[in-house]
Motif scaffolding. Sequence first.
Motif, PDB file in Angstrom:
ATOM      1  N   GLU A   6      -1.485   0.341  -6.021  1.00 40.49           N
ATOM      2  CA  GLU A   6       0.272   0.069  -5.434  1.00 40.49           C
ATOM      3  C   GLU A   6       0.161   0.142  -3.814  1.00 40.49           C
ATOM      4  O   GLU A   6       0.827  -0.635  -3.729  1.00 40.49           O
ATOM      5  CB  GLU A   6       0.090   2.221  -5.369  1.00 40.49           C
ATOM      6  CG  GLU A   6       1.214   2.445  -6.662  1.00 40.49           C
ATOM      7  CD  GLU A   6       2.174   1.873  -6.823  1.00 40.49           C
ATOM      8  OE1 GLU A   6       3.725   1.868  -6.150  1.00 40.49           O
ATOM      9  OE2 GLU A   6       2.526   1.663  -8.130  1.00 40.49           O
ATOM     10  N   VAL A   7      -1.494  -0.379  -3.584  1.00 40.97           N
ATOM     11  CA  VAL A   7      -1.698  -0.758  -1.953  1.00 40.97           C
ATOM     12  C   VAL A   7      -1.078  -2.042  -2.569  1.00 40.97           C
ATOM     13  O   VAL A   7      -1.007  -2.772  -1.528  1.00 40.97           O
ATOM     14  CB  VAL A   7      -2.906   0.546  -1.623  1.00 40.97           C
ATOM     15  CG1 VAL A   7      -3.533  -0.510  -0.599  1.00 40.97           C
ATOM     16  CG2 VAL A   7      -2.812   1.923  -1.429  1.00 40.97           C
ATOM     17  N   LEU A   8      -2.047  -2.722  -3.129  1.00 36.57           N
ATOM     18  CA  LEU A   8      -1.982  -4.232  -2.831  1.00 36.57           C
ATOM     19  C   LEU A   8      -0.600  -4.797  -3.424  1.00 36.57           C
ATOM     20  O   LEU A   8      -0.491  -5.834  -2.462  1.00 36.57           O
ATOM     21  CB  LEU A   8      -2.796  -4.436  -4.361  1.00 36.57           C
ATOM     22  CG  LEU A   8      -4.531  -3.759  -4.245  1.00 36.57           C
ATOM     23  CD1 LEU A   8      -5.001  -4.913  -5.574  1.00 36.57           C
ATOM     24  CD2 LEU A   8      -5.199  -4.961  -2.835  1.00 36.57           C
ATOM     25  N   ILE A   9       0.407  -4.242  -3.805  1.00 39.39           N
ATOM     26  CA  ILE A   9       1.761  -4.462  -4.377  1.00 39.39           C
ATOM     27  C   ILE A   9       2.023  -4.102  -3.185  1.00 39.39           C
ATOM     28  O   ILE A   9       3.337  -4.770  -2.051  1.00 39.39           O
ATOM     29  CB  ILE A   9       2.022  -3.400  -5.489  1.00 39.39           C
ATOM     30  CG1 ILE A   9       1.663  -4.269  -6.401  1.00 39.39           C
ATOM     31  CG2 ILE A   9       3.784  -4.054  -5.411  1.00 39.39           C
ATOM     32  CD1 ILE A   9       1.339  -5.367  -6.645  1.00 39.39           C
ATOM     33  N   PHE A  10       1.980  -2.880  -2.040  1.00 41.21           N
ATOM     34  CA  PHE A  10       2.460  -2.712  -0.739  1.00 41.21           C
ATOM     35  C   PHE A  10       2.260  -4.072   0.121  1.00 41.21           C
ATOM     36  O   PHE A  10       2.769  -4.247   0.904  1.00 41.21           O
ATOM     37  CB  PHE A  10       2.325  -1.781  -0.313  1.00 41.21           C
ATOM     38  CG  PHE A  10       2.809  -0.846   0.629  1.00 41.21           C
ATOM     39  CD1 PHE A  10       4.321  -0.517   1.065  1.00 41.21           C
ATOM     40  CD2 PHE A  10       2.097  -0.799   2.415  1.00 41.21           C
ATOM     41  CE1 PHE A  10       4.789  -0.279   2.427  1.00 41.21           C
ATOM     42  CE2 PHE A  10       2.096  -0.430   3.707  1.00 41.21           C
ATOM     43  CZ  PHE A  10       3.073  -0.316   3.861  1.00 41.21           C
TER      44      PHE A  10
END
Length: 423
Positions: free
Chosen positions: A43-47
């Motif tokens: 999720e952090v990578l996508i964010f």
Amino acid sequence: MSKTKLLNKTTRSFLIYAVLILLASAPAFYFISQWLYVYETDEVLIFHKEDFVKGTHHKFTESDIVAWNKYNRDVEIVPDMGVSTDSIVGKSLYEPTSGEMEPFRILYSPVTINSKKFTYIEKTNLVEMEGMVVSIAMMFLCIIVILLAGIIYISRESAAKIWKPFYDTLRKIQDFEIDKNREPNFAPTDIKEFDSLNKSIEKLIEKNTAIYKSQREFVENAAHELQTPLALFQTKVDTLAQAEGLPDEASDIIGALNNDISRMNRLNKNLLLLSKIDNDTYLEKQPVQINNLIEKHIDFFREQGEPKNLSFKLELDVQLSVTTNPALAEVLVNNLFMNAIRHNVQDGEIIITTTQNTVTFANTGLNNPLNSGKLFNRFSKENPSSQGNGLGLAIIKKIGELNQWNISYDFKNDLHYFIVTFP
């Protein structure tokens, strides 16, 4: 089959259940935590990628991209790799800082900069995640172990307190002896089932004690009352036997009557003896030499064994001294003698042995062992046609119980062994 205490059985079942839950939950917690961490990492990578796209990065020039790649260690902009959608994969890459292969999550995403297609690559090291998950798992395990240990301890202590009236009742029932006139006094309890159990047992003990006392009084009174008529009967039969001119048939009848009266007298004396033992009449105790009692009566019992041509063998090398009532000790030895003689065979033998704490009477007899379960019961006879009244061994057993001696029976090498073991 080994027996298990009720408290241990319930605690053991609970402990097995708790251990199984612990063994199942520990790895489940680890893998769930690992999955959640990976999910959050993705999720952090996508964010980060979306933040990059929303920013001013779409105006980057070639020199800006080179500078970006130079100063951003975990994010790289490369020419289009043909990636059409966001793609996250896990790989093991060499980490120069640690000098070894480490796990990474890598995002590949298509981006457009100045109308040109590029691929956005961002990676995140998962080593910290593994350490954190392991630490959390260990902490979770410690908490669970402490929790289970506390629950087991509290449940065991509370169960022990709850079941205490039951074990108190059980102990008092085990110690209860109906012939000692000491009825158990059960501890009060606020547990309905245990209170009902105690009341039921008290009623049962009260009823059986009353029956026992009634039977004992009846036997004692009957034995006392029979003494006088038996003595008169014996006197009259003796007088009749001395009369002159009796026909042979009448003499035979008188002889049979005399034998029956003798048996009734022995039965009456034995019942009186049992009654006196039950009433704790023989309380006076002193040192008694068992060897002396055997040697004192051996000549008399040799005469009793002459009709069967019995041989007596004494092995009295060890002096055996016990503290008991002298009268009961004499009854014990006499009954052992009479039992060995009465249940012997023609041309049989009797072997009497003493050790430091035992006296043993061994005799020939039936070629098979006796029924030890009923052997010492009152009026129990292996041979219904026997001249005995079935009280001799019962008296021996009762004397043993009164003095806390162990009376046992064994059959080996075609000999019947009656062993009295003194503490």
